[in-house]
Scaffold this active site. Structure first.
Site, PDB file in Angstrom:
ATOM      1  N   ASP A 121       0.796  -1.226   0.000  1.00  0.00           N
ATOM      2  CA  ASP A 121       0.000   0.000   0.000  1.00  0.00           C
ATOM      3  C   ASP A 121       0.830   1.279   0.000  1.00  0.00           C
ATOM      4  O   ASP A 121       0.356   2.329   0.459  1.00  0.00           O
ATOM      5  CB  ASP A 121      -0.967  -0.015   1.190  1.00  0.00           C
ATOM      6  CG  ASP A 121      -2.090  -1.016   0.963  1.00  0.00           C
ATOM      7  OD1 ASP A 121      -2.478  -1.204  -0.210  1.00  0.00           O
ATOM      8  OD2 ASP A 121      -2.577  -1.601   1.940  1.00  0.00           O
ATOM      9  N   ASP A 182      -9.509  -3.256  -3.647  1.00  0.00           N
ATOM     10  CA  ASP A 182      -9.020  -2.056  -2.966  1.00  0.00           C
ATOM     11  C   ASP A 182      -7.696  -1.572  -3.562  1.00  0.00           C
ATOM     12  O   ASP A 182      -7.396  -0.373  -3.564  1.00  0.00           O
ATOM     13  CB  ASP A 182      -8.762  -2.317  -1.471  1.00  0.00           C
ATOM     14  CG  ASP A 182      -9.741  -3.263  -0.798  1.00  0.00           C
ATOM     15  OD1 ASP A 182     -10.384  -4.065  -1.490  1.00  0.00           O
ATOM     16  OD2 ASP A 182      -9.833  -3.209   0.434  1.00  0.00           O
TER      17      ASP A 182
HETATM   18  N1  GLY Z   1      -8.463  -1.510   2.059  1.00  0.00           N
HETATM   19  C1  GLY Z   1      -8.976  -1.975   3.272  1.00  0.00           C
HETATM   20  C2  GLY Z   1     -10.357  -1.520   3.550  1.00  0.00           C
HETATM   21  O1  GLY Z   1     -10.989  -0.891   2.714  1.00  0.00           O
HETATM   22  O2  GLY Z   1     -10.815  -1.794   4.652  1.00  0.00           O
END
Ligand code: GLY
Length: 399
Positions: A121, A182
């Site tokens: 990330d 995500d």
């Molecule tokens: N990317 C993790 C969430 O949206 O909780």
């Protein structure tokens, strides 16, 4: 399209519950447009007050999401960029040095992640901190940190699979096949690195990852899987499932918003029509299933709707994405539809979901976010990413 979704949901729900949870909500096309300049001004003032409060409480840590109204903190995790990003957005809004000083402080606190190849990330951490900070200050050191981070990200690109490894340490074999929707949000940083350096490998990796996500996570009816397992050697999709949603076949609201937001950004960078189609169709699916107050439940197929927690962060992220989407679509009626819907979401959030309207201590701006329902983590609370997208959307409104 409806039939496909019905089959998905019927696999896990009694018919009556499916009808309650997943049916479309009829809309009046000429409903009044509820956002106003006054409401926007009130919202920004409230965000500024809450953010000052968070800066004081945080004292060098990063707020993530509260439990029982009180922020929990970490050292950056996957969400630290959103806190720095809110400070940068507030500096852009006001020009006040206070915001810049704190934005710089929190951006530098994330520097250590630039060589961390064991987390996926860095893009979410660095786009709202280094990239945004660099665009506002032209501080070359932020550019350098951002580029170092992008080079670390590239180590997680699997050429055979055509995607970025999401979970686990770099090269950890039993984790190499998993991709969450995500992760689309990380790609902006790679496109930024491509623009800054002129090196096409960054944007090629980003577009390849987006394409694997488009053809795998997005179902034929434009709902979505949160997670897909791939064969890392070939990129073949092995299965779709959920981590934070209700079931493997349901649609986790925030996952759908990550898709709308992510594909809108990918289209903006690539101008490839298929990504615009994905963003619009996922947005249409989302809008058609919003409850009357325009804020989704945590999962579109959650069994107890209407007595289920919402996810305001899915709402604010989708609203921000729709305001950008409205600037990209050619059909003026469709653009207006996205703009109007985003306005309704923002007005509803501002009128019905502010922590300041709740009794007792409530950190953060938007109440009614759901981080991870299944494990009971920060359910019906604020969270930092929901607040970031709320501020970003307010700044994008009316355009
Ligand atoms: N990317 C993790 C969430 O949206 O909780």
């Amino acid at each position: 399209m409806e039939i496909q979704h019905a089959l998905n949901c019927l696999a896990v729900l009694p018919l009556t519950l499916f009808l309650a949870a997943c049916e479309s909500t009829p809309r009046q096309p000429d409903e009044p447009f509820p956002m106003s300049v006054e409401l926007r001004a009130q919202a920004i003032e409230n965000i500024a007050e809450s953010l000052r409060n968070s800066v004081e409480i945080a004292a060098g840590r990063f707020p993530v999401a509260p439990e029982d109204g009180t922020w929990e903190f970490d050292d950056g995790g996957w969400t630290g960029g959103y806190f720095a990003g809110m400070l940068w957005l507030m500096y852009a809004e006001t020009g006040e040095q206070y915001w810049r000083e704190h934005a710089e402080k929190y951006t530098w606190l994330l520097e250590g992640y630039k060589s961390n190849v064991d987390m996926s990330d860095i893009g979410i951490l660095y786009w709202p901190s280094c990239d945004l900070g660099y665009s506002l200050t032209h501080d070359e050191r932020m550019r350098e940190v951002g580029l170092a981070g992008a080079r670390s990200m590239m180590k997680r690109f699997l050429p055979g699979g055509g995607y970025m490894q999401n979970w686990g340490r770099l090269g950890e074999e039993d984790q190499m096949g998993f991709v969450i929707i995500d992760c689309l949000i990380n790609l902006d940083h790679l496109y930024w690195a491509a623009d800054e350096t002129g090196e096409p490998s960054f944007s090629q990796a980003a577009t390849s990852h987006a394409e694997r996500t488009r053809v795998s996570h997005v179902r034929p009816d434009y709902s979505s899987f949160q997670v897909v397992e791939f064969d890392p050697a070939t990129g073949e999709m092995l299965r779709g499932f959920t981590k934070q949603g209700y079931t493997d076949e349901s649609t986790w609201s925030r996952g759908q918003s990550w898709g709308i937001y992510g594909f809108t950004r990918v289209y903006k960078h690539t101008r490839e029509q298929k990504f615009l189609e994905a963003a619009m169709s996922m947005a249409d699916w989302f809008i058609e299933r919003l409850p009357p107050d325009f804020v989704p439940y945590w999962d579109f197929c959650a069994p107890g709707i209407p007595n289920e927690p919402r996810d305001t962060s899915a709402a604010s992220m989708a609203a921000s994405a729709m305001l950008e989407l409205a600037t990209l679509v050619e059909d003026p009626d469709r653009a207006n539809h996205y703009r109007r819907t985003a306005g309704k979401i923002l007005a509803s959030l501002t009128e019905n979901y502010l922590t300041r309207d709740l009794p007792g201590r409530n950190d953060g701006v938007l109440s009614g976010g759901t981080y991870f329902y299944e494990i009971g983590r920060s359910v019906d609370q604020a969270n930092i990413w929901g607040d970031f997208y709320y501020l970003e959307a307010m700044q994008r409104w009316p355009e």
